[in-house]
Design a protein around this motif. Structure first.
Motif, PDB file in Angstrom:
ATOM      1  N   SER A  75      39.276  20.268  56.403  1.00 16.00           N
ATOM      2  CA  SER A  75      39.676  19.174  55.506  1.00 16.00           C
ATOM      3  C   SER A  75      41.077  19.360  54.948  1.00 16.00           C
ATOM      4  O   SER A  75      41.648  18.432  54.388  1.00 16.00           O
ATOM      5  N   HIS A  76      41.627  20.572  55.094  1.00 19.76           N
ATOM      6  CA  HIS A  76      42.990  20.856  54.653  1.00 19.76           C
ATOM      7  C   HIS A  76      43.754  21.504  55.794  1.00 19.76           C
ATOM      8  O   HIS A  76      43.230  21.635  56.907  1.00 19.76           O
ATOM      9  N   GLY A  77      44.963  21.913  55.529  1.00 24.98           N
ATOM     10  CA  GLY A  77      45.804  22.447  56.581  1.00 24.98           C
ATOM     11  C   GLY A  77      45.217  23.681  57.243  1.00 24.98           C
ATOM     12  O   GLY A  77      44.596  24.532  56.593  1.00 24.98           O
ATOM     13  N   VAL A  78      45.410  23.791  58.566  1.00 22.84           N
ATOM     14  CA  VAL A  78      44.957  24.960  59.324  1.00 22.84           C
ATOM     15  C   VAL A  78      46.008  26.051  59.149  1.00 22.84           C
ATOM     16  O   VAL A  78      47.144  25.919  59.608  1.00 22.84           O
ATOM     17  N   ARG A  79      45.638  27.143  58.490  1.00 21.99           N
ATOM     18  CA  ARG A  79      46.607  28.175  58.166  1.00 21.99           C
ATOM     19  C   ARG A  79      46.825  29.180  59.295  1.00 21.99           C
ATOM     20  O   ARG A  79      47.913  29.741  59.424  1.00 21.99           O
ATOM     21  N   ASN A  80      45.804  29.437  60.100  1.00 14.17           N
ATOM     22  CA  ASN A  80      45.958  30.430  61.163  1.00 14.17           C
ATOM     23  C   ASN A  80      44.958  30.162  62.273  1.00 14.17           C
ATOM     24  O   ASN A  80      43.839  29.687  62.019  1.00 14.17           O
ATOM     25  N   MET A  81      45.377  30.463  63.514  1.00 15.42           N
ATOM     26  CA  MET A  81      44.510  30.339  64.688  1.00 15.42           C
ATOM     27  C   MET A  81      44.722  31.557  65.574  1.00 15.42           C
ATOM     28  O   MET A  81      45.823  32.104  65.635  1.00 15.42           O
ATOM     29  N   LYS A  82      43.637  31.958  66.275  1.00 18.16           N
ATOM     30  CA  LYS A  82      43.727  33.133  67.131  1.00 18.16           C
ATOM     31  C   LYS A  82      42.743  32.990  68.281  1.00 18.16           C
ATOM     32  O   LYS A  82      41.562  32.668  68.072  1.00 18.16           O
ATOM     33  N   PHE A  83      43.234  33.239  69.530  1.00 15.46           N
ATOM     34  CA  PHE A  83      42.388  33.239  70.707  1.00 15.46           C
ATOM     35  C   PHE A  83      41.798  34.627  70.929  1.00 15.46           C
ATOM     36  O   PHE A  83      42.431  35.645  70.623  1.00 15.46           O
ATOM     37  N   THR A  84      40.575  34.667  71.487  1.00 10.58           N
ATOM     38  CA  THR A  84      40.076  35.934  72.000  1.00 10.58           C
ATOM     39  C   THR A  84      40.852  36.291  73.260  1.00 10.58           C
ATOM     40  O   THR A  84      41.545  35.449  73.843  1.00 10.58           O
ATOM     41  N   ALA A  85      40.749  37.546  73.704  1.00 16.31           N
ATOM     42  CA  ALA A  85      41.559  38.014  74.828  1.00 16.31           C
ATOM     43  C   ALA A  85      41.236  37.266  76.117  1.00 16.31           C
ATOM     44  O   ALA A  85      42.129  37.045  76.958  1.00 16.31           O
ATOM     45  N   ASP A  86      39.984  36.842  76.292  1.00 18.98           N
ATOM     46  CA  ASP A  86      39.623  36.113  77.508  1.00 18.98           C
ATOM     47  C   ASP A  86      39.935  34.634  77.425  1.00 18.98           C
ATOM     48  O   ASP A  86      39.855  33.913  78.431  1.00 18.98           O
ATOM     49  N   GLY A  87      40.284  34.140  76.230  1.00 20.14           N
ATOM     50  CA  GLY A  87      40.668  32.747  76.069  1.00 20.14           C
ATOM     51  C   GLY A  87      39.510  31.774  75.968  1.00 20.14           C
ATOM     52  O   GLY A  87      39.727  30.554  75.933  1.00 20.14           O
ATOM     53  N   TYR A  88      38.260  32.254  75.898  1.00 14.73           N
ATOM     54  CA  TYR A  88      37.109  31.356  75.834  1.00 14.73           C
ATOM     55  C   TYR A  88      36.881  30.802  74.424  1.00 14.73           C
ATOM     56  O   TYR A  88      36.321  29.721  74.274  1.00 14.73           O
ATOM     57  N   TYR A  89      37.267  31.551  73.418  1.00 13.99           N
ATOM     58  CA  TYR A  89      37.007  31.156  72.037  1.00 13.99           C
ATOM     59  C   TYR A  89      38.312  31.071  71.258  1.00 13.99           C
ATOM     60  O   TYR A  89      39.254  31.849  71.487  1.00 13.99           O
ATOM     61  N   LEU A  90      38.329  30.130  70.318  1.00 14.35           N
ATOM     62  CA  LEU A  90      39.447  29.969  69.391  1.00 14.35           C
ATOM     63  C   LEU A  90      38.905  30.059  67.973  1.00 14.35           C
ATOM     64  O   LEU A  90      37.930  29.374  67.632  1.00 14.35           O
ATOM     65  N   MET A  91      39.524  30.904  67.166  1.00 18.91           N
ATOM     66  CA  MET A  91      39.130  31.030  65.755  1.00 18.91           C
ATOM     67  C   MET A  91      40.185  30.396  64.884  1.00 18.91           C
ATOM     68  O   MET A  91      41.389  30.563  65.120  1.00 18.91           O
ATOM     69  N   SER A  92      39.734  29.674  63.867  1.00 16.25           N
ATOM     70  CA  SER A  92      40.664  28.995  62.954  1.00 16.25           C
ATOM     71  C   SER A  92      40.168  29.151  61.528  1.00 16.25           C
ATOM     72  O   SER A  92      38.957  29.271  61.274  1.00 16.25           O
ATOM     73  N   GLY A  93      41.091  29.164  60.596  1.00 20.01           N
ATOM     74  CA  GLY A  93      40.736  29.301  59.179  1.00 20.01           C
ATOM     75  C   GLY A  93      41.780  28.644  58.306  1.00 20.01           C
ATOM     76  O   GLY A  93      42.923  28.421  58.726  1.00 20.01           O
ATOM     77  N   GLY A  94      41.376  28.356  57.075  1.00 22.46           N
ATOM     78  CA  GLY A  94      42.293  27.690  56.149  1.00 22.46           C
ATOM     79  C   GLY A  94      41.801  27.764  54.728  1.00 22.46           C
ATOM     80  O   GLY A  94      41.133  28.726  54.320  1.00 22.46           O
ATOM     81  N   GLU A  95      42.091  26.721  53.989  1.00 26.83           N
ATOM     82  CA  GLU A  95      41.839  26.705  52.551  1.00 26.83           C
ATOM     83  C   GLU A  95      40.363  26.626  52.202  1.00 26.83           C
ATOM     84  O   GLU A  95      39.972  26.942  51.076  1.00 26.83           O
ATOM     85  N   GLU A  96      39.532  26.235  53.142  1.00 30.44           N
ATOM     86  CA  GLU A  96      38.107  26.057  52.854  1.00 30.44           C
ATOM     87  C   GLU A  96      37.357  27.381  52.728  1.00 30.44           C
ATOM     88  O   GLU A  96      36.174  27.376  52.373  1.00 30.44           O
ATOM     89  N   ALA A  97      37.989  28.524  53.071  1.00 32.51           N
ATOM     90  CA  ALA A  97      37.362  29.853  53.038  1.00 32.51           C
ATOM     91  C   ALA A  97      36.213  29.938  54.025  1.00 32.51           C
ATOM     92  O   ALA A  97      35.222  30.628  53.794  1.00 32.51           O
ATOM     93  N   VAL A  98      36.336  29.253  55.142  1.00 33.92           N
ATOM     94  CA  VAL A  98      35.332  29.250  56.205  1.00 33.92           C
ATOM     95  C   VAL A  98      36.032  29.589  57.520  1.00 33.92           C
ATOM     96  O   VAL A  98      37.053  28.981  57.862  1.00 33.92           O
ATOM     97  N   LEU A  99      35.487  30.558  58.251  1.00 36.80           N
ATOM     98  CA  LEU A  99      36.008  30.886  59.571  1.00 36.80           C
ATOM     99  C   LEU A  99      35.257  30.049  60.599  1.00 36.80           C
ATOM    100  O   LEU A  99      34.032  30.107  60.697  1.00 36.80           O
ATOM    101  N   VAL A 100      36.012  29.266  61.370  1.00 33.95           N
ATOM    102  CA  VAL A 100      35.432  28.387  62.387  1.00 33.95           C
ATOM    103  C   VAL A 100      35.692  29.003  63.755  1.00 33.95           C
ATOM    104  O   VAL A 100      36.838  29.349  64.078  1.00 33.95           O
ATOM    105  N   ILE A 101      34.640  29.138  64.581  1.00 30.66           N
ATOM    106  CA  ILE A 101      34.741  29.705  65.926  1.00 30.66           C
ATOM    107  C   ILE A 101      34.424  28.590  66.916  1.00 30.66           C
ATOM    108  O   ILE A 101      33.298  28.082  66.975  1.00 30.66           O
TER     109      ILE A 101
END
Length: 806
Positions: free
Chosen positions: A232-258
């Motif tokens: 719901s707010h700006g995406v502060r950081n994103m990171k791929f796993t080494a194999d590229g299958y998953y993307l992790m994102s996080g921001g102001e909501e204090a929730v890690l999304v996979i």
């Protein structure tokens, strides 16, 4: 003379994403100019390495050496590159570039090459390619617009991000071709897919956009996009796993999304406690770490999505925006004050919803007490939610009781305050809430709060508030109807309907002092009777701080422009300075106190340490650092008290006090058989001290003592505060006046050996000719004694002015 502070490890917010060691047993963080290595298994601090002494330099990049185990590279903002062996904290090699580095990116699959951005004097940014092996630098291009940049894992692509634009560079055969991609929103995060030919943008509205524009698509004018949206707010950081299958994102909501990219399914790790700043993943994809805004690092296992380990730094900085945006300065002043837990001498800081107990000696967080039981809630659109702030936290003398006040200030509703009293539970070794009183002083602030220090009488708690009253809260014994201890309001008092401020108890708890604007009222707290009023307010200035000095009969107070010490035996002012005191703190182990003075002449501040028995400051420190927010004495039974202060950036620093850095005001030893020399010495000291500090406000009797030189010793003894006929139960202990009494009655003689006689005669001649009122322990390079006197004179001429008359 000039001193600096040593940063407490963990007090800084880390300025780079944490990285895992090759074996994933340790996590490495860059905090300011320090590198910390912490164990994931035990949670303890293993190593702390200070990379450089200059406080204005910070670390801009950290990278593991892929060729040598337990070795890392650090890059500093001044262009210094260092190669460290973290196993023994030794510096293997270092060299410096002729650039100020803004941002530095190592290439993951090419450890010998890296890209960095440097800003020149004309504020233009330049992108460089650097070879760490050959130590050669190649200029790539000038950058007009720049927020941050990223490099692909193979180093083939570079992305330069500015607002809603991405400048892509293809570095095939070291010839750079450009491509500009415009986005419809401001870009807040960016990453390259480790294998496929697309980039990922995170924008300010929380959408994640996948753009296929690399490889064969690079030269095409059109490209394929797809969007994923949960934040719901700006995406502060994103990171791929080494194999590229998953993307992790996080921001102001204090929730890690996979995100599972093929199916677009998502899983969540919620309620992490604070906005996510960065995400790190180890090489085997078994662990990942989230660094939060409140200086907390959670290490999470990918198999069960549970938190394996948590590292917490000082969380004070996490809610600085909430404090600094407060409409009332009272909230800000109270919220940044530090406290000490008396049972273990832990430092206590006020976080957004909790109190943090930090063990400075062992450099680790001991405990965290949740005071406001509310989950983290992100803002609604652009308007920030007003959250409760812990404004006051005080402990009883034995540490059994803790009282806290949390305040919520809102533009639309009245002020909400809550007084909570906590009892220390010996079984679980934590504080447990005993009593809660909502709005203890009506719809207004609570200004001050103190426990009485007596262990023999019934525990009392006194609070003052915006309703111009002070309330006495007492502990009730268990009864049949109420089988546990509880607190209630025993009495409510006011004084001439004046605004009340600071409160303080005497050592035995028999006297309660309450500030009433320009006056200090002394009360009997057990029968609520007014005993005396201390009225000595220069120019009608309200008293800001006031304390009983431990192990003495003195009381110290300050207004905005004056500092003065009262004697409770005579109820009169002993001495007073015209001094713009910003903060006043007491040493818990001695009767000394310290005042902090902010300066407009240089970036730093002054600390003066006084003994109430004597008006000369015992020592003076010129701290060359950014202005402080709070100062405190941190007790240590083995080594005495440390001086700790909170910097402007909410970092905590211990003051470095070596003997070569202290200036002490004391009397040079002279032959007491020569009264003329003694008189001249005293007169010379006073003239120099008055020229720097201004004349002291002392009684006429003391002035007569100075003028009558021949009978000085006798009158000094007669007018001593220890020469009195008061009752024995209020007299000071015999050890306090013993040294003063003996020095005035007996002459000190030393046995001089024949071979030392000539040297002693030379020293005596020099002492008579040149009596110096300032003694400097040690020496500082490039400064003579004359320069020291000039320096001190320049410092205090503006701080302390002429004589103040009652």
């Amino acid at each position: 003379m000039e001193v600096t502070g040593t940063t407490v490890v963990g007090s800084f917010s880390i300025n780079l994403p944490p990285i895992f060691s090759i074996d994933s047993k340790y996590i490495i963080c860059a905090s300011g100019r320090n590198i910390t290595v912490q164990s994931i298994v035990t949670g303890f601090l293993i190593k702390s390495i200070k990379t450089v002494e200059d406080a204005n330099v910070s670390i801009v990049a950290v990278q593991l050496d892929q060729t040598i185990p337990n070795h890392i590279y650090t890059v500093l903002s001044n262009g210094l590159i260092q190669h460290w062996n973290i196993q023994d904290s030794s510096l293997v090699n270092s060299w410096k570039l002729n650039f100020n580095i803004r941002e530095f990116k190592f290439i993951e699959k090419d450890p010998h090459n890296a890209y960095f951005v440097s800003n020149s004097n004309d504020k233009e940014y330049v992108l460089y390619l650097y070879n760490l092996k050959d130590k050669k630098c190649q200029k790539v291009m000038k950058i007009n617009k720049y927020d941050f940049f990223e490099v692909s894992s193979n180093g083939k692509y570079i992305a330069i991000i500015s607002e809603n634009e991405v400048l892509l560079l293809n570095s095939f055969n070291k010839t750079y071709t450009e491509k500009i991609i415009k986005h419809n929103e401001i870009i807040t995060s960016f990453t390259f897919h480790p294998k496929n030919h697309y980039i990922v943008l995170g924008n300010i509205i929380g959408a994640i956009t996948l753009i296929y524009c690399l490889g064969d698509y690079f030269n095409n004018n059109s490209y394929v996009e797809s969007t994923m949206h949960w934040h719901s707010h700006g995406v502060r950081n994103m990171k791929f796993t080494a194999d590229g299958y998953y993307l992790m994102s996080g921001g102001e909501e204090a929730v890690l999304v996979i995100w599972q990219l093929e199916t677009r399914k998502k899983s969540f790790i919620p309620r992490l406690g604070s906005p996510i700043q960065s995400i790190s993943i180890n090489n085997s994809n078994t662990l990942f770490a989230t660094y939060l805004e409140d200086s907390t690092i959670h290490v999470i296992t990918s198999s069960d999505m549970n938190i394996k380990q948590t590292f917490s730094g000082i969380k004070m900085a996490s809610f600085k925006e909430n404090i600094l945006s407060a409409e009332s300065p009272i909230i800000y002043k109270q919220a940044v004050e530090l406290a000490v837990e008396p049972r273990h001498n832990f430092l206590v800081t006020k976080c957004e919803r909790s109190l943090q107990f930090y063990d400075i000696k062992n450099q680790k967080m001991s405990n965290e007490l949740t005071v406001v039981s509310r989950n983290y809630i992100s803002r609604i659109e652009d308007e920030k939610i007003r959250k409760p702030i812990i404004t006051l936290a005080v402990f009883s003398a034995n540490g059994k009781w803790l009282a806290t006040v949390d305040t919520r200030e809102d533009k639309y509703f009245p002020i909400e305050t809550s007084l909570k009293i906590w009892e220390f539970n010996e079984d679980i070794q934590e504080y447990v809430q005993n009593t809660q009183i909502d709005n203890p002083h009506g719809k207004g602030f609570v200004y001050s709060m103190k426990f009485n220090n007596s262990t023999e009488n019934t525990p009392l708690l006194v609070t003052t508030g915006q309703d111009r009253k002070f309330k006495v809260w007492q502990l009730n014994e268990p009864t049949k109807n109420n089988p546990s201890y509880s607190w209630n309001c025993r009495s409510v008092c006011e004084y001439k309907n004046k605004k009340l401020g600071e409160v303080s108890f005497s050592d035995d708890g028999s006297v309660l002092a309450v500030v009433a604007e320009q006056e200090i009222s002394l009360w009997n707290p057990y029968n609520n009777t007014l005993q005396y009023v201390l009225s000595y307010s220069p120019q009608k200035e309200s008293i800001l701080n006031m304390h009983f000095i431990p192990n003495s009969y003195y009381l110290v107070a300050n207004s905005s422009n004056y500092l003065y010490v009262w004697s409770l035996l005579t109820c009169s002012v002993c001495w007073c300075y015209r001094l713009a005191v910003d903060q006043l703190v007491l040493d818990p182990y001695t009767n000394q106190f310290m005042v902090g003075i902010k300066s407009n002449d240089f970036e730093g501040f002054y600390l003066l340490i006084f003994d109430p028995n004597y008006y000369f400051p015992l020592s003076c420190f010129r701290v060359t650092d950014k202005p402080y927010r709070s100062i405190i004495y941190l007790p240590d039974k083995e080594e005495g008290s440390y001086i700790l202060y909170m910097g402007e950036d909410f970092s905590l620093k211990l003051l470095n006090r070596s003997k070569s850095e202290i200036i002490q005001f004391n009397r040079k030893k002279v032959d007491e058989n020569k009264p003329e020399d003694v008189a001249n010495s005293i007169e010379a000291q006073q003239e120099l001290f008055n020229s720097m500090f201004g004349k002291i406000s002392i009684s006429s009797e003391e002035n007569e003592i100075i003028s009558q030189k021949k009978t000085m010793k006798k009158k000094a003894l007669d007018n001593s505060p220890f020469a009195t006929t008061l009752s024995s139960h209020i007299m000071v202990s015999l050890s306090t006046p013993f040294e003063v009494f003996m020095n005035n009655c007996m002459d000190k003689k030393e046995i001089i050996k024949p071979e030392e006689k000539k040297e002693d005669e030379k020293e005596n001649v020099e002492e008579v000719k040149n009596i110096e009122p300032i003694k400097k322990l040690g020496s500082i390079k490039g400064e003579s004694k004359k320069q020291d006197l000039t320096f001190m004179n320049n410092i205090f001429n503006e701080l302390i002015t002429k004589e103040l008359k009652a």
